[in-house]
Write a protein that holds these residues in place. Sequence first.
Motif, mmCIF file in Angstrom:
data_model
loop_
_atom_site.group_PDB
_atom_site.id
_atom_site.type_symbol
_atom_site.label_atom_id
_atom_site.label_comp_id
_atom_site.label_asym_id
_atom_site.label_seq_id
_atom_site.Cartn_x
_atom_site.Cartn_y
_atom_site.Cartn_z
ATOM 1 N N GLN A 54 2.457 -34.739 -54.997
ATOM 2 C CA GLN A 54 2.372 -33.917 -53.689
ATOM 3 C C GLN A 54 3.443 -33.093 -52.911
ATOM 4 O O GLN A 54 2.861 -31.759 -52.050
ATOM 5 C CB GLN A 54 1.262 -35.440 -52.564
ATOM 6 C CG GLN A 54 0.581 -35.889 -52.792
ATOM 7 C CD GLN A 54 0.485 -37.120 -52.646
ATOM 8 O OE1 GLN A 54 0.915 -37.730 -51.397
ATOM 9 N NE2 GLN A 54 -0.966 -37.548 -52.044
ATOM 10 N N HIS A 55 4.085 -33.758 -53.105
ATOM 11 C CA HIS A 55 5.508 -33.528 -52.787
ATOM 12 C C HIS A 55 5.773 -31.596 -53.464
ATOM 13 O O HIS A 55 6.301 -31.123 -52.364
ATOM 14 C CB HIS A 55 6.994 -33.773 -53.077
ATOM 15 C CG HIS A 55 6.955 -34.960 -51.880
ATOM 16 N ND1 HIS A 55 7.898 -36.243 -52.112
ATOM 17 C CD2 HIS A 55 6.436 -34.894 -50.718
ATOM 18 C CE1 HIS A 55 7.965 -36.911 -51.092
ATOM 19 N NE2 HIS A 55 6.438 -36.110 -50.421
ATOM 20 N N LEU A 107 2.406 -38.851 -55.215
ATOM 21 C CA LEU A 107 3.957 -38.222 -54.120
ATOM 22 C C LEU A 107 4.657 -37.439 -54.876
ATOM 23 O O LEU A 107 4.638 -36.176 -54.177
ATOM 24 C CB LEU A 107 4.885 -40.073 -53.660
ATOM 25 C CG LEU A 107 5.536 -39.672 -52.696
ATOM 26 C CD1 LEU A 107 4.416 -39.270 -51.278
ATOM 27 C CD2 LEU A 107 5.968 -41.332 -52.269
ATOM 28 N N THR A 108 4.867 -37.479 -56.064
ATOM 29 C CA THR A 108 5.820 -36.067 -56.254
ATOM 30 C C THR A 108 4.882 -35.610 -56.350
ATOM 31 O O THR A 108 5.553 -34.115 -56.201
ATOM 32 C CB THR A 108 6.586 -36.639 -57.791
ATOM 33 O OG1 THR A 108 7.028 -38.412 -57.190
ATOM 34 C CG2 THR A 108 7.190 -35.565 -58.861
ATOM 35 N N ALA A 150 1.514 -43.959 -58.008
ATOM 36 C CA ALA A 150 1.960 -43.463 -57.018
ATOM 37 C C ALA A 150 2.916 -43.226 -56.441
ATOM 38 O O ALA A 150 2.815 -41.869 -56.328
ATOM 39 C CB ALA A 150 1.428 -45.667 -55.880
ATOM 40 N N ARG A 151 3.934 -43.525 -57.188
ATOM 41 C CA ARG A 151 4.996 -42.694 -57.133
ATOM 42 C C ARG A 151 4.852 -40.521 -57.897
ATOM 43 O O ARG A 151 5.301 -40.140 -57.275
ATOM 44 C CB ARG A 151 6.602 -42.935 -57.489
ATOM 45 C CG ARG A 151 7.084 -43.820 -56.605
ATOM 46 C CD ARG A 151 8.284 -44.528 -57.907
ATOM 47 N NE ARG A 151 9.182 -45.613 -56.687
ATOM 48 C CZ ARG A 151 9.851 -46.271 -57.234
ATOM 49 N NH1 ARG A 151 10.116 -46.706 -58.656
ATOM 50 N NH2 ARG A 151 10.940 -46.943 -56.639
ATOM 51 N N GLY A 206 1.514 -46.472 -49.410
ATOM 52 C CA GLY A 206 2.749 -45.919 -49.416
ATOM 53 C C GLY A 206 3.914 -45.771 -48.860
ATOM 54 O O GLY A 206 4.718 -45.362 -49.439
ATOM 55 N N GLU A 207 4.164 -47.189 -49.340
ATOM 56 C CA GLU A 207 5.293 -48.148 -48.478
ATOM 57 C C GLU A 207 5.902 -48.707 -50.027
ATOM 58 O O GLU A 207 6.353 -49.484 -51.041
ATOM 59 C CB GLU A 207 5.533 -49.514 -48.601
ATOM 60 C CG GLU A 207 5.635 -49.006 -46.792
ATOM 61 C CD GLU A 207 5.421 -50.482 -45.658
ATOM 62 O OE1 GLU A 207 5.979 -51.072 -45.686
ATOM 63 O OE2 GLU A 207 4.108 -50.760 -45.225
ATOM 64 N N LEU A 208 6.544 -47.592 -51.026
ATOM 65 C CA LEU A 208 7.028 -47.220 -52.734
ATOM 66 C C LEU A 208 8.221 -48.082 -52.692
ATOM 67 O O LEU A 208 8.351 -49.298 -53.527
ATOM 68 C CB LEU A 208 6.738 -46.129 -53.353
ATOM 69 C CG LEU A 208 5.303 -45.656 -52.659
ATOM 70 C CD1 LEU A 208 5.136 -43.982 -53.556
ATOM 71 C CD2 LEU A 208 4.346 -46.205 -53.699
#
Length: 180
Positions: free
Chosen positions: A164-165, A161-162, A157-158, A125-127
């Motif tokens: 999820q946000h 994450l988007t 992955a981005r 998760g360290e994008l």
Amino acid sequence: MFRSLLATSRRHALVLIPLALLLVSACGIVWYSRVGVAASIAHIGTPTATVADATDDADSGITILLDLARDAMRDGRLVAPQGSNAFEFYLSVLQLDPSNLTAQEALRETFPRAAVEIEGTINGGELEEARREIDLLREFDRDNFTLALLGGKLSAARNILTRQHEMEAARIQATVGRAM
């Protein structure tokens, strides 16, 4: 009479002091220019020494960078942390000497291991760090297919994450809406 003598010596002092300062300044300028010319003449006869010194400095810089890269490899710092990893040290060697075979071979050999590390960074998760590491590898091999795959995985992955946000924001809005 004493007063007139005192007034005359003051006038002479007002003229003599600036004249003495001017004379001392002129002597200093002449002396400094002669020393500078002598130093310049001494260096004119040895231009090859200056070039040799610059070459020795570059060689010692390359040696230091290669040693730092080997230490980083031994310590497991292949692509991270930023500023103190083997890949950056080897790339710095290539900036000083683009034909350095040691650095080229080391980068070629460590590329697959670096790609695996970057994949782990993405999975962790360290994008932003993964983006930096991918860019670092691109400095060595811009057209590598593995980097294209890692770039795709990073993009996915981005996107996750988007989403999820967005889902978290919708949940918070729903909770606030029910509370009113």
